[in-house]
Design a protein around this motif. Structure first.
Motif, short mmCIF file in Angstrom:
data_model
loop_
_atom_site.label_atom_id
_atom_site.label_comp_id
_atom_site.label_asym_id
_atom_site.label_seq_id
_atom_site.Cartn_x
_atom_site.Cartn_y
_atom_site.Cartn_z
N UNK A 151 59.85 110.76 80.89
CA UNK A 151 60.74 109.55 81.35
C UNK A 151 60.26 109.19 82.81
N UNK A 152 60.07 108.01 82.88
CA UNK A 152 59.95 107.55 84.44
C UNK A 152 60.46 106.06 84.70
N UNK A 153 59.90 105.22 85.28
CA UNK A 153 60.37 103.81 85.77
C UNK A 153 59.39 102.89 85.67
N UNK A 154 59.62 101.68 85.59
CA UNK A 154 58.82 100.59 85.55
C UNK A 154 59.31 99.51 86.22
N UNK A 155 58.78 98.66 87.35
CA UNK A 155 59.21 97.78 88.07
C UNK A 155 59.65 96.57 87.28
N UNK A 156 60.76 95.80 87.49
CA UNK A 156 61.12 94.81 86.77
C UNK A 156 61.92 93.60 87.77
N UNK A 157 61.32 92.37 87.43
CA UNK A 157 62.01 91.26 88.15
C UNK A 157 62.74 90.42 87.42
N UNK A 158 64.10 90.40 87.16
CA UNK A 158 64.57 89.72 86.16
C UNK A 158 64.62 88.22 86.19
N UNK A 159 64.34 87.58 87.13
CA UNK A 159 64.26 86.06 87.34
C UNK A 159 62.63 85.60 87.25
N UNK A 160 61.61 86.59 87.03
CA UNK A 160 60.28 86.06 86.98
C UNK A 160 59.58 85.60 88.16
N UNK A 161 59.25 84.20 88.04
CA UNK A 161 58.48 83.55 89.19
C UNK A 161 59.65 83.07 89.94
N UNK A 162 60.02 84.06 90.75
CA UNK A 162 61.51 83.64 91.67
C UNK A 162 61.02 84.04 93.17
N UNK A 163 60.88 83.33 94.08
CA UNK A 163 60.52 84.28 95.44
C UNK A 163 59.53 85.07 95.35
N UNK A 164 58.43 84.62 94.78
CA UNK A 164 57.37 85.79 94.03
C UNK A 164 56.67 86.13 95.40
N UNK A 165 56.41 85.21 96.25
CA UNK A 165 55.29 85.54 97.38
C UNK A 165 56.25 86.40 98.57
N UNK A 166 57.52 86.15 98.37
CA UNK A 166 58.54 86.88 99.45
C UNK A 166 58.58 88.13 98.83
N UNK A 167 59.01 88.38 97.82
CA UNK A 167 59.33 89.61 96.97
C UNK A 167 57.94 90.61 96.93
N UNK A 168 56.85 89.84 96.53
CA UNK A 168 55.64 90.62 96.39
C UNK A 168 55.81 91.14 94.90
N UNK A 169 54.96 92.24 94.72
CA UNK A 169 54.96 93.24 93.49
C UNK A 169 54.50 94.49 93.85
N UNK A 170 54.18 95.42 92.86
CA UNK A 170 53.82 96.54 92.83
C UNK A 170 52.56 96.79 91.88
N UNK A 171 51.61 97.94 92.23
CA UNK A 171 50.49 98.07 91.53
C UNK A 171 50.79 98.98 90.46
N UNK A 172 49.81 99.29 89.55
CA UNK A 172 49.96 100.23 88.18
C UNK A 172 50.87 101.50 88.59
N UNK A 173 50.50 101.85 89.87
CA UNK A 173 51.22 103.20 90.42
C UNK A 173 52.33 103.15 90.89
N UNK A 174 52.91 101.75 90.91
CA UNK A 174 54.37 101.63 91.45
C UNK A 174 54.08 101.58 92.88
N UNK A 175 53.41 101.13 93.58
CA UNK A 175 53.02 101.26 95.09
C UNK A 175 53.33 99.56 95.41
N UNK A 176 54.02 99.38 96.46
CA UNK A 176 54.08 98.00 96.82
C UNK A 176 52.67 97.38 97.13
N UNK A 177 52.22 96.19 96.78
CA UNK A 177 51.09 95.57 96.81
C UNK A 177 51.25 94.67 97.91
N UNK A 178 52.13 93.86 97.84
CA UNK A 178 52.32 92.61 98.75
C UNK A 178 53.85 92.23 99.11
N UNK A 179 54.13 91.62 100.04
CA UNK A 179 55.64 91.17 100.18
C UNK A 179 56.37 92.06 100.79
#
Length: 660
Positions: A151-179
């Motif tokens: 058992x582990x975790x996966x990143x989830x953004x409930x509002x989808x395309x919302x403040x996307x450039x501000x929030x940024x995203x994570x890569x496949x290893x769960x490390x922050x990519x941007x924002x």
């Protein structure tokens, strides 16, 4: 007994010598293994007998200022395999192929790739990660030997395309990519744990082995300064603007003038952080899939980039607010100074160089000059100040450096290195200088804050899993740029621009709105090719400013004037934001008469079923939006609503219905 012949004696002796030689070789080999290479083989034995399964830390949540989740970590599963157990349990190659095929169907993976993992020469191999609970259950039902679900975790953004450039995203290893995900990764990521145990070649626990479990340490939560509702208003306003203008891009930034807090930061087009490695729209995805790897990489970098802090543009006439402020503060002009405009201006000391204006304004006051967006008036202000004084004020406003906002990849302004008389004059009205939207909004916000420049920020604090504050980020006052007197004079001028000048499209009945429009030619590859940056920067309410709202429209089609393109987008936002912030309108008699049939009071719909809530809202002439977006037809109960009951909003306005 017969005597042993001499020949047989030789044979026995030879055999004896051979056996002794082999025995000596064996002794030497054993000594070589147990003494000379003892450490090496000991390490191999430990490695073969040690199962080390990583335990992922739960990544901290990202919330808005009111605790609304914008990014969270959902439970998921990773599938691991012991190849030695597979080889033992499924001795025939055909059986292993069958296992691989079954898993391929469930995991939607290539069976050959799975088989390669099943037969790998390693003690433990991960086959897949980020699996949903339903997928994990299907794997369990296969009842296969040699596998383990962790058992582990996966990143989830409930509002989808919302403040996307501000929030940024994570890569496949769960490390922050941007924002924010990248900027605050060290706090969000936590510390991974491990499950270490001694096993035999088949993965069975050894009776004399050790079993150690190191609990993962969850990451901290990041509490942003943005307000989810204001962000929704901003996102909706620029989405409407995109449909109307067919622009390449629209950016909106909303700052609290007193604290520097970013209340909303939106860019359209954006992307869905849940699936950040491909475009959000179907036509773009089709084009993207045809690109080379290099082109795809360039496309994604541009898509993830936050243009509000990372991209520069020529501000055009919105820049005139800074030139006018500097001229007033320096004493080069005052509120009684008048300017004459005949449509052109001969630049002093430039060998008769003539720069032009879009109008022929005659004699005008300073307020009218700004309201008319008169270029000669701005040029005269810059000449009266002189290059040194003017540049000193740009430094005071923070234009010559970055703002220091807590986001990655902030760019600085592009200012010409060799500023002569002509360059000084063109800069005065916002051409020949390129800045970021965050720089201009921060500088203009100082006008609403009695002349005090604040450092913008997007994060308020960090909290732990219990909601306790671990670290607070205080607001930061940079410097006093303008006197209170000059700031008040500039607020009068900004309000005049909306009431009487070119910013009329931003008027809102019952509220005192100030601002400035801008339309600047867009430089592309060093040339002006007909596209523009159409912009508006507004402030409200002018009697006690709460926020600055900046809108930049990149390459609109058709009408391109900022007053007709960007100002209505800002108005759309402010019409919703002002009542939400509990800023009460004050209507004149004529306004009350005109507005009596245009506004509605928001009814209470929280606690009601969705179908009933929608019916009530439609009867009031109001629209609705479900947050997060519904993916089924369930008639859920509305747990919260914005705006709240009793708020007066424009008919046709949107009420957000929240579900669990």
């Amino acid at each position: 007994m017969s005597r042993i012949s001499g020949k047989n004696k030789q044979r026995v002796l030879g055999a004896y010598l051979i056996l002794m030689a082999l025995f000596l070789v064996l002794i030497f080999k054993v000594a070589w293994i147990q003494i000379v290479r003892a450490d090496e083989y000991r390490e191999k034995a430990v490695a073969q007998q040690t199962s080390d399964v990583p335990i992922e830390a739960k990544r901290g949540n990202i919330t808005d200022r009111n605790g609304k989740e914008l990014a969270s970590s959902a439970t998921c599963y990773s599938l691991w395999v012991w190849p030695s157990q597979i080889k033992e349990a499924y001795k025939k190659d055909a059986k292993i192929d069958e296992v691989a095929e079954k898993l391929a169907v469930v995991l939607n993976m290539n069976s050959k790739k799975i088989k390669k993992n099943l037969t790998a020469d390693q003690p433990l191999v991960r086959i897949a990660k980020g699996l949903e609970k339903e997928t994990a259950e299907k794997i369990r039902k296969l009842d296969l030997t040699g596998f383990q679900l962790a058992e582990n975790t996966k990143r989830f953004y409930p509002s989808g395309n919302f403040a996307s450039q501000l929030l940024g995203s994570v890569n496949d290893d769960g490390v922050g990519r941007t924002g924010v995900e990248s900027m605050y990764d060290e706090y969000l990521s936590g510390v991974a744990g491990r499950w270490i145990k001694n096993t035999d070649i088949n993965g069975n626990d050894l009776s004399y082995g050790e079993d150690e479990y190191y609990q993962a340490e969850d990451g901290l939560n990041v509490v942003l300064t943005i307000d989810e509702i204001l962000q929704h208003y901003a996102e909706n306003a620029i989405a409407k603007g995109m449909r109307k203008t067919k622009a390449k891009k629209i950016m909106m930034l909303v700052l609290d003038v007193k604290t520097g807090d970013v209340l909303a930061m939106a860019t359209n087009p954006g992307f869905d952080p849940n699936n950040a490695t491909e475009p959000d729209s179907k036509p773009e995805r089709i084009a993207f899939n045809k690109m080379s790897d290099k082109k795809q990489s360039e496309y994604l970098s541009k898509m993830w980039r936050n243009p509000i802090v990372s991209d520069v543009y020529e501000p055009g006439s919105t820049w005139k607010l800074l030139t006018t402020s500097a001229a007033l503060e320096s004493g080069a002009i005052n509120m009684n100074t008048t300017f004459f405009c005949n449509g052109s201006y001969v630049v002093p000391g430039a060998n008769g160089e003539v720069l032009h204006c879009l109008g022929n304004h005659g004699t005008q006051s300073i307020s009218k000059a700004v309201g008319n967006s008169c270029n000669p008036a701005q040029m005269k202000m810059a000449v009266a100040m002189g290059k040194k004084t003017y540049m000193d004020f740009l430094d005071m406003f923070g234009i010559t450096t970055t703002t220091g906002i807590d986001l990655e990849a902030e760019s600085g302004a592009i200012i010409q290195s060799d500023i002569g008389p002509v360059e000084l004059c063109t800069m005065a009205y916002g051409q020949g200088i390129a800045i970021t939207p965050i720089q201009l909004a921060t500088a203009v916000a100082a006008i609403g804050n009695d002349g005090v420049l604040m450092q913008p920020r997007v994060v308020k604090k960090l909290t732990n899993s219990k909601g306790e504050t671990v670290k607070t980020y205080e607001t930061k006052e940079v410097r006093k740029v303008l006197s209170t007197k000059t700031a008040n004079e500039m607020k009068e001028i900004m309000e005049y621009v909306v009431e009487e000048g070119g910013g009329g499209e931003a008027k809102i009945a019952g509220y005192r709105i100030g601002g400035k429009t801008g339309t600047a030619d867009k430089a592309e590859n060093g040339e002006y090719r007909g596209n523009t940056y159409s912009s508006f920067i507004g402030m409200a309410p002018m009697d006690d400013p709460r926020f600055v709202c900046s809108v930049v429209v990149d390459s609109p089609q058709g009408v391109r004037y900022g007053g007709l393109i960007a100002a209505p987008i800002a108005k759309d936002f402010m019409e919703n934001a002002l009542p939400y912030l509990n800023i009460a309108p004050s209507y004149s008699k004529s306004e009350n008469k005109n507005l009596s049939s245009k506004y509605a009071y928001v009814p209470k719909v929280s606690g009601k079923k969705m179908s009933k809530a929608i019916q009530i809202l439609e009867e009031c002439g109001l629209k609705y939006e479900i947050v997060p977006e519904a993916t089924d037809d369930e008639d859920f109960t509305v747990v919260d609503q914005y705006p709240k009951k009793g708020k007066k909003i424009k008919k046709g306005g949107t009420v957000y219905l929240y579900r669990e």
